[in-house]
Design an enzyme around this catalytic site. Structure first.
Site, mmCIF file in Angstrom:
data_model
loop_
_atom_site.group_PDB
_atom_site.id
_atom_site.type_symbol
_atom_site.label_atom_id
_atom_site.label_comp_id
_atom_site.label_asym_id
_atom_site.label_seq_id
_atom_site.Cartn_x
_atom_site.Cartn_y
_atom_site.Cartn_z
ATOM 1 N N ASP A 265 0.899 -1.208 -0.073
ATOM 2 C CA ASP A 265 -0.051 0.184 -0.097
ATOM 3 C C ASP A 265 0.983 1.120 -0.039
ATOM 4 O OD1 ASP A 265 -2.101 1.704 -0.063
ATOM 5 O OD2 ASP A 265 -3.297 0.714 1.384
HETATM 6 C C1 NOJ Z 1 -3.968 4.097 0.243
HETATM 7 C C2 NOJ Z 1 -5.188 3.079 0.321
HETATM 8 O O1 NOJ Z 1 -5.235 2.268 1.687
HETATM 9 C C3 NOJ Z 1 -5.406 2.096 -0.820
HETATM 10 O O2 NOJ Z 1 -6.720 1.571 -0.573
HETATM 11 C C4 NOJ Z 1 -5.249 2.544 -2.088
HETATM 12 O O3 NOJ Z 1 -5.408 1.783 -3.166
HETATM 13 C C5 NOJ Z 1 -3.885 3.322 -2.166
HETATM 14 N N1 NOJ Z 1 -3.975 4.131 -1.171
HETATM 15 C C6 NOJ Z 1 -3.699 3.944 -3.667
HETATM 16 O O4 NOJ Z 1 -4.303 4.908 -3.842
#
Ligand code: NOJ
Length: 740
Positions: A265
């Site tokens: 993430d």
């Molecule tokens: C953080 C989020 O937790 C995740 O769900 C998302 O896909 C990513 N950022 C990318 O934007």
């Protein structure tokens, strides 16, 4: 390309070039004016020009023209002309926004979710995208957590069915086909278990809770062949997920058989330093690589350290090769080596995106996601009555969620716009009545602090006008709820209520008119004790998406009979959280009607949620017969059919979600009091009766046993078939194992 050719290509790549494949950046690094959505904290990445030249993927940028331009320029410079992957958060629609996932879950309709995902994939692919960061398969039990909105709810079986359906919708049989994209299951693992509902917080779970409840939905998505998985920000029992070898290698890869691309993430590898698990970036890079994380999202941890680690003999280059091969294989599955632009097409983008057909599906999906929580005979609306709409959502386009980052609020149909198409234009009146939030409420959106100040004098004026209109009206429809930025990422709330300024409006209106219908917008279950006491009807509409206004009017007027069921319990109040229907049994259950001291209960509130999982009313009524079993004994070699008859006993045609629950009464570890094992949506004309049959087989009884193996155990089981998780329509089943 054939696998052998990919391996040859890999052999020919320099170490630096390989590591480039493992770096993900945003579009602005490649094209200054590229529209980019920043979905995490901006930080200095400490990367070099060469890292940018070889970075293997982009997140957060879309648009056919832009991405084609980036791809062309990038491939010209990339030493082996390897195409880039374009990824984006397409959570509940690309431009045509469908209901937020928690609402979609309430439709109890995975097939509908598959259709929505297919439309999102089509719009995303013509806009140049290859991968969508969806579905979120996280199990949720704590309504304080802002991201419950992105989940399909509290039940492992339901979430699994949705994860599977959505992966299928996004990817089809083959993600290389036109209008298909790669689906990324997230957030592995147990992100929804954040302590106290505070985002990014610690997760502590026993292994049987992790395995029986939290992991199954990810597994369902992986079984559906999702091409990617994303790690989660949280720790799992002391170890950050993004550097957790046991989770990623033993469980995800070995046990679950995932062979696709694993992405961290946003900056999650780097954050293991703040967790106190990695000493520095180099240590973090080593640990994440050892866990088998293929792509580092938006930090320079891999790009800045992997080369050194190989040179110093700290990691094997073969480990890097393993990751890069997976990335190349994904590019190959998508057909990018043959056509690096895949479906990107500026002309089609204009005609496909938000076309009539897509809007129709958005309207259907939204209407099916609504849950009628209360109705004292006031709905469907009698259109001959004088109606006043009073509430800040009356004419508000902000009815997509904070996670619809590709959608445009301006494309949404408001309730007022839709009502004007179907209701009396002379007598119906429309008023905001109050601002959405108190002036003091600090709301930080993606772009910083959101201002919502409305002067005291203006607020008084709004209120006075609303109360005057309520006095004149026969029925008051009150569109109230959370601001759309009050749920989603980094949007935890300790008080999960309707903003006080709106509650004041409700109280004032109630003083002059008791015929109140609340249309409730929210990204989570809220504490609505007072609201549901005050209103004659409450319709939960979540964040319904682009066609929200039309769908709400379809349901309010009775054109569509509501059929949604809660996929997450509405707590009685915050103090009851986490509350979920599938709790473990206790030694001192609170027995109904018994006023005993030494019981598992509260002094001041009931144990039961205000509205339980699986609950939702209709404009008609149903009668369900007692459960009949084809045999009272199930063996591991056979099956038992459990059936009921369901009859529509009211005057309207309707659709009911018939639900099957099972309880393993005695086992080697304590089992939940009830678990959903099946559901069927049944359409019934007035007076019509249908049979509904569920097939019970041994795999449905499996769990993580005391000896650490997964399997079933002999003994007695309770089995219920009903219309919500509180159903008492029960039969008893004996399970005996022949293959010992
Ligand atoms: C953080 C989020 O937790 C995740 O769900 C998302 O896909 C990513 N950022 C990318 O934007």
């Amino acid at each position: 390309m054939k696998k052998e050719e990919l391996k040859e290509l890999l052999k020919d790549m320099s170490l630096k070039e390989k590591i480039g494949q493992m770096l993900q950046l945003m579009g602005v690094f490649f094209l200054e004016d590229a529209d980019s959505v920043l979905t995490g904290p901006w930080q200095s990445l400490g990367i070099e020009e060469e890292d940018i030249r070889t970075a293997g993927s982009i997140l957060g940028t879309y648009g056919a023209d832009t991405l084609m331009k980036i791809q062309k320029a990038y491939m010209e410079k990339q030493p082996h002309h390897i195409p880039m992957l374009f990824m984006m958060d397409v959570i509940h629609g690309m431009k045509t926004i469908f209901p937020a996932p928690l609402g979609l879950g309430a439709a109890f309709d995975p097939e509908l979710a598959e259709r929505c995902a297919a439309v999102a994939a089509k719009e995303a692919s013509v806009s140049g995208l290859h991968v969508v960061f969806s579905p979120m398969a996280d199990l949720v039990r704590d309504a304080r957590w802002g991201r419950v909105m992105e989940s399909t709810g509290e039940d492992p079986y339901l979430n699994g069915r949705y994860a599977q359906a959505q992966v299928k919708g996004f990817q089809g049989e083959d993600m290389g086909q036109p209008y298909k994209v790669c689906s990324c299951i997230k957030h592995f693992a147990a992100y929804g278990g954040a302590e106290a509902g505070r985002d990014y917080n610690t997760v502590e779970l026993s292994e049987h809770t992790l395995r029986d409840f939290y992991l199954p939905a990810y597994k369902a998505g992986i079984d559906a062949k999702a091409g990617m998985v994303m790690t989660s920000f949280n720790t799992v029992n002391g170890i950050p997920a993004s550097t957790n070898r046991w989770l990623m290698r033993d469980i995800l890869r070995e046990e679950m058989g995932f062979d696709g691309v694993l992405i961290s993430d946003f900056s999650a590898i780097m954050e293991t330093i703040a967790h106190g698990y990695s000493a520095d970036e180099k240590d973090a890079a080593k640990k994440a690589l050892e866990a088998g994380v293929d792509i580092d999202m938006m930090t320079g941890v891999y790009a800045g350290n992997l080369c050194k680690l190989v040179e110093e003999g700290e990691v094997e280059e073969a480990q890097i090769d393993e990751c890069v091969l997976r990335i190349l294989e994904l590019k190959n599955r998508l057909g990018l080596f043959e056509n690096p632009y895949k479906d990107a097409d500026p002309k089609k983008e204009k005609t496909v995106v938000l076309c009539e057909e897509h809007r129709r599906l958005a309207r259907e999906a939204a209407a099916k996601s609504f849950v009628l929580l209360k109705n004292e005979g006031i709905l469907p609306l009698d259109a001959t009555k004088k109606i006043a709409f009073i509430g800040p959502y009356t004419n508000n386009k902000e009815i997509i969620s904070s996670w619809a980052v590709t959608g445009n609020v301006s494309d949404c149909v408001t309730m007022e716009e839709a009502a004007r198409e179907v209701l009396d234009t002379v007598h119906t009146t429309y008023h905001a009545g109050s601002p959405m939030l108190e002036n003091e409420y600090e709301l930080i959106g993606f772009g910083g602090i959101l201002a919502h100040d409305v002067s005291e004098a203006e607020q008084q004026k709004m209120l006075a006008e609303a109360v005057a209109a309520a006095k004149e009206a026969d029925i008051v429809i009150m569109p109230l709820g959370e601001h759309y930025q009050q749920s989603g990422e980094a949007s935890s709330r300790a008080m999960i209520d309707v903003p006080e300024v709106q509650m004041r409006l409700l109280r004032e209106v109630a003083k002059v008119n008791e015929n109140i219908v609340v249309v409730l917008f929210s990204g989570r279950p809220l504490d609505i004790r007072e609201l549901s006491r005050t209103a004659k009807a409450v319709l939960e509409v979540w964040f319904p998406g682009t066609e929200g206004g039309h769908a709400i009017m379809d349901v309010l007027t009775g054109k569509v009979n509501p059929s949604g069921k809660l996929s997450m319990s509405f707590p009685y109040c915050v103090g009851q959280i986490p509350v979920h229907y599938d709790a473990y049994s206790t030694g001192r259950p609170d027995l109904e009607g018994k006023k005993e001291k030494f019981r598992s209960k509260y002094q001041d509130i009931p144990n039961e949620p205000l509205y339980p999982f699986g609950y939702g009313l209709s404009y008609t009524t149903y009668e369900i017969s007692p459960v009949s079993l084809s045999s009272e004994v199930l063996t591991d070699e056979g099956l038992v059919e459990a059936s009921v008859k369901i009859k529509n006993t009211g005057k309207a045609a309707g659709t009911e979600v018939v639900q099957l629950y099972i309880q393993d009464i005695t086992a080697s570890v304590v089992r939940p009091v009830k678990e959903l094992k099946g559901f069927q949506k049944v359409e019934l004309a007035p007076g019509e009766e249908k049979s509904v049959t569920f097939v019970i087989e041994e795999p449905m009884l499996r769990f993580l046993r005391a000896d650490g193996t997964v399997g079933s155990e002999e003994g007695k089981f309770h089995l219920w078939i009903g219309c919500d998780s509180m159903t008492e329509n029960m039969a008893e089943l004996q399970y005996s194992c022949k293959r010992k």
